[in-house]
Motif scaffolding. Structure first.
Motif, PDB file in Angstrom:
ATOM      1  N   LEU B 147       9.507 -54.752  57.625  1.00 57.14           N
ATOM      2  CA  LEU B 147      10.783 -54.241  57.777  1.00 57.14           C
ATOM      3  C   LEU B 147      11.160 -53.808  59.229  1.00 57.14           C
ATOM      4  O   LEU B 147      12.432 -53.759  59.636  1.00 57.14           O
ATOM      5  CB  LEU B 147      10.966 -53.223  56.864  1.00 57.14           C
ATOM      6  CG  LEU B 147      10.578 -53.320  55.294  1.00 57.14           C
ATOM      7  CD1 LEU B 147      10.562 -51.797  54.664  1.00 57.14           C
ATOM      8  CD2 LEU B 147      11.107 -54.485  54.734  1.00 57.14           C
ATOM      9  N   LEU B 157      16.224 -54.332  49.878  1.00 60.59           N
ATOM     10  CA  LEU B 157      15.035 -54.489  49.293  1.00 60.59           C
ATOM     11  C   LEU B 157      15.125 -54.482  47.758  1.00 60.59           C
ATOM     12  O   LEU B 157      15.988 -54.049  47.306  1.00 60.59           O
ATOM     13  CB  LEU B 157      14.145 -53.148  49.908  1.00 60.59           C
ATOM     14  CG  LEU B 157      13.937 -52.963  51.142  1.00 60.59           C
ATOM     15  CD1 LEU B 157      13.546 -51.412  51.558  1.00 60.59           C
ATOM     16  CD2 LEU B 157      13.070 -53.922  51.706  1.00 60.59           C
ATOM     17  N   SER B 276       5.948 -48.127  50.321  1.00 63.65           N
ATOM     18  CA  SER B 276       5.543 -49.361  50.831  1.00 63.65           C
ATOM     19  C   SER B 276       3.930 -49.320  50.568  1.00 63.65           C
ATOM     20  O   SER B 276       3.468 -50.489  50.183  1.00 63.65           O
ATOM     21  CB  SER B 276       5.801 -49.442  52.064  1.00 63.65           C
ATOM     22  OG  SER B 276       5.011 -50.476  52.671  1.00 63.65           O
ATOM     23  N   PHE B 281       7.847 -52.094  46.780  1.00 64.72           N
ATOM     24  CA  PHE B 281       9.097 -53.030  47.352  1.00 64.72           C
ATOM     25  C   PHE B 281       8.627 -54.502  47.327  1.00 64.72           C
ATOM     26  O   PHE B 281       7.527 -54.900  47.357  1.00 64.72           O
ATOM     27  CB  PHE B 281       9.462 -52.849  48.729  1.00 64.72           C
ATOM     28  CG  PHE B 281      10.079 -51.473  48.953  1.00 64.72           C
ATOM     29  CD1 PHE B 281      11.338 -51.011  48.360  1.00 64.72           C
ATOM     30  CD2 PHE B 281       9.363 -50.449  49.817  1.00 64.72           C
ATOM     31  CE1 PHE B 281      11.807 -49.859  48.395  1.00 64.72           C
ATOM     32  CE2 PHE B 281       9.971 -49.145  49.930  1.00 64.72           C
ATOM     33  CZ  PHE B 281      11.150 -48.855  49.103  1.00 64.72           C
ATOM     34  N   LYS B 283      11.087 -58.648  47.576  1.00 68.34           N
ATOM     35  CA  LYS B 283      12.203 -59.381  48.056  1.00 68.34           C
ATOM     36  C   LYS B 283      13.271 -58.736  46.837  1.00 68.34           C
ATOM     37  O   LYS B 283      13.040 -58.948  45.718  1.00 68.34           O
ATOM     38  CB  LYS B 283      12.124 -60.926  47.977  1.00 68.34           C
ATOM     39  CG  LYS B 283      11.737 -61.324  49.377  1.00 68.34           C
ATOM     40  CD  LYS B 283      11.895 -62.810  49.375  1.00 68.34           C
ATOM     41  CE  LYS B 283      11.406 -63.347  50.736  1.00 68.34           C
ATOM     42  NZ  LYS B 283      11.221 -64.721  50.580  1.00 68.34           N
TER      43      LYS B 283
END
Ligand SMILES: [Fe+2]
Lengths: 276, 288
Positions: B147, B157, B276, B281, B283
């Motif tokens: 990111l 996200l 994260s 997360f 796509k």
């Protein structure tokens, strides 16, 4: 369908069940193959698929389904067969089995294996759906006879005549469940050996053995006991008629240790040596 | 419609199956029997059982199997409500919402919406979220490094399908944890029950379910399910991203009523680092 569609898979298998996961993954017992219930693995992630992938690294797996419902008046469920195809690609199952039954109507699901009415028109309709499924999934299909507790007033033929009509029209295999034959023969008072003799033996790709429970007026297909003697007798006759056939022990409730289930399955060897 | 005496078309088969399904799926009597007015003329009697009794075997099997599934999937709701109320709820729910999926996994999908009592509804929401978190997909994860340098006003996200965020009014996470502990104590005391007939473990005394506004995430990590409480701001941010807002819009929405004395940029960085790392997360799904 020639019997050789199932060649190379003639040894003993065990149904893969949750209480045995740990034992199998840790101890890696010697076992010909595992039968999985397809629906338990038709998910998109999580532990079920992780376990399956570990099993696939070590063992051959054959898929057995409980909700394709070839006998439904409704068409095949597209969402279901698409998910099933994804699993077929994952497991590389040499054939796939499901039951000769119905289970849902107008999208409402009973989650049961309900008995078929035995008529020619129903046999042809059912056979057509088996063909459709097999063409789409690109794998041979074996249909399994179920245990039943009721019969329809509309029946025009016996269960074994119906099974014959279905598999001839669909050109598919049979998963012959000798425990189910026994249970139904007691519930409906027919001769189970007559049923066995009437089978198209070259189509029998797999055999199920299991235990059941006897109540006062009915026998229920509970899969929670060792295989009783009358079922072993039918098994002996089935393999005498069909030859050495992939055999699977089903134990779904009150499941004992893996070793106990395995030992029960291995008893089939004695019959295979004597009768096949 | 009465069942045809001969089945010569698929339409005839459908009528038979409709009538049999209607018989099986109607509520059982108080004594778990088939309703006496049920039409059974399509089932033949045998020398031991009438057509009615033979159909009753299937009706009982249908109800017991589906009830059993709800008992398995909603243990905390059962403890909260007690045996009688839970059992009645399940029967009423199944009568109103017969299964429409080929998999029993989806049986409880409408249960929380069916429940009107707030405490029970919150518990049902969390238990359904656990079902989802157990086997929803874990897509390819995006990491914080992926990111870096992105434009916040354009960055979107996705949240992993196996990560479920709920705002509820009761401390259901503590309730379930307390319940599991008691349950484990009970079970370990009766561990040699393996060769006995399976009986549903006696219901445990319900722990207290406290009223408390909760921003709860139910998620799967290395195939184990966890609860994680978030602050209100973190929750707003996470759910805004899940719902397709850009990072800049999500920040604005999350901090609209936030305490101005807090160092939010540091907070946000910490949240992102943690989420994260947990692999939350992925796509985003394509915008409609
Ligand atoms: Fe079987």
């Amino acid at each position: 369908m020639p019997a050789n569609a199932f060649n190379g898979h003639t040894d003993l298998g065990i149904g893969l069940r949750v209480p045995h996961y740990r034992h199998i993954l840790e101890k890696k017992p010697v076992c010909g193959w595992f039968e999985i219930i397809s629906e338990n693995f038709m998910v998109d992630g999580g532990r079920p698929l992780e376990v399956l992938d570990s099993i696939l690294e070590q063992y051959r797996v054959v898929q057995h389904g409980v909700s394709m419902y070839f006998g439904n008046a409704d068409p095949l469920n597209r969402d279901h067969v698409k998910k099933l195809k994804r699993l077929v690609k994952r497991t590389n199952t040499p054939w796939l089995s499901d039951h000769l039954c119905w289970g849902s109507v107008d999208g409402r699901c009973s989650h049961d294996l309900l008995p078929m009415p035995y008529t020619m028109s129903v046999a042809k309709h059912t056979a057509q759906k088996i063909k459709q499924a097999s063409d789409f999934l690109e794998v041979p299909i074996c249909v399994e006879n179920v245990s039943s507790y009721a019969e329809f007033t509309q029946n025009e033929m016996t269960e074994w005549e119906f099974l014959n009509e279905v598999v001839e029209h669909a050109d598919c295999g049979i998963l012959l469940d000798v425990n189910n034959i026994y249970v139904s023969s007691e519930n409906h008072r027919f001769d189970p050996f007559e049923y066995l003799r009437a089978m198209p033996h070259h189509r029998v790709g797999q055999i199920h053995i299991a235990g059941h429970q006897r109540f006062e007026h009915v026998i229920l297909d509970t899969h929670d006991h060792p295989v009783p003697d009358p079922v072993w007798d039918l098994y002996a006759e089935a393999i005498r008629l069909s030859g050495n056939t992939a055999t699977l022990l089903e134990w779904d409730d009150r499941i004992p240790s893996f070793d106990e289930v395995h030992a029960e399955a291995l008893k089939a060897n004695r019959y295979l040596h004597e009768h096949a | 419609m009465s069942t045809p005496s001969q089945l010569s078309t698929n339409a005839d088969l459908r009528i038979l199956q409709r009538n049999m399904a209607a018989a099986l799926m109607q509520p059982l009597t108080r004594h778990d029997g088939l309703q006496s007015r049920t039409q059974v003329d399509f089932i033949t009697p045998n020398d031991r059982l009438s057509g009615f009794q033979r159909l009753e075997i299937y009706a009982r099997q249908y109800w017991f199997r589906l009830l059993d599934c709800l008992y398995d999937d909603y243990p905390a709701l059962r403890v909260l409500l007690g045996e009688m109320r839970f059992h009645k709820l399940c029967r009423d729910y199944l009568a109103a919402h017969p299964s429409t999926s080929w998999t029993l996994r989806n049986l409880g999908s409408q249960l929380s919406a069916f429940i009107t009592e707030p405490k029970a509804r919150d518990v049902a929401r969390v238990e359904w979220a656990q079902t989802l978190a157990f086997d929803e997909p874990q897509k390819k994860t995006l990491h914080i490094d992926d990111l870096l340098g992105a434009d916040p006003s354009a960055l979107r996200l996705g949240l992993q399908p196996c990560v479920i965020a709920l705002r509820i009014d009761h401390a259901v996470d503590h309730f379930i944890t307390a319940m599991k502990k008691t349950d484990a104590d009970v079970r370990s005391g009766a561990s040699q029950a393996m060769s006995q007939a399976p009986t549903r473990a006696a219901i445990i005394k319900a722990p207290r379910l406290k009223k408390e506004v909760l921003h709860l995430v139910i998620h799967r990590h290395e195939n184990t399910l966890y609860f994680k409480r978030l602050t209100r701001e973190a929750f707003l941010m996470l759910t805004a991203l899940r719902d397709g807002l850009t990072l800049a819009d999500a920040v604005e929405l999350a901090l609209a009523e936030a305490d101005p004395t807090t160092d939010w940029p540091v907070q946000i960085r910490d949240w992102f680092a943690e989420w994260s790392q947990l692999g939350w997360f992925c796509k985003p799904s394509p915008q409609p």
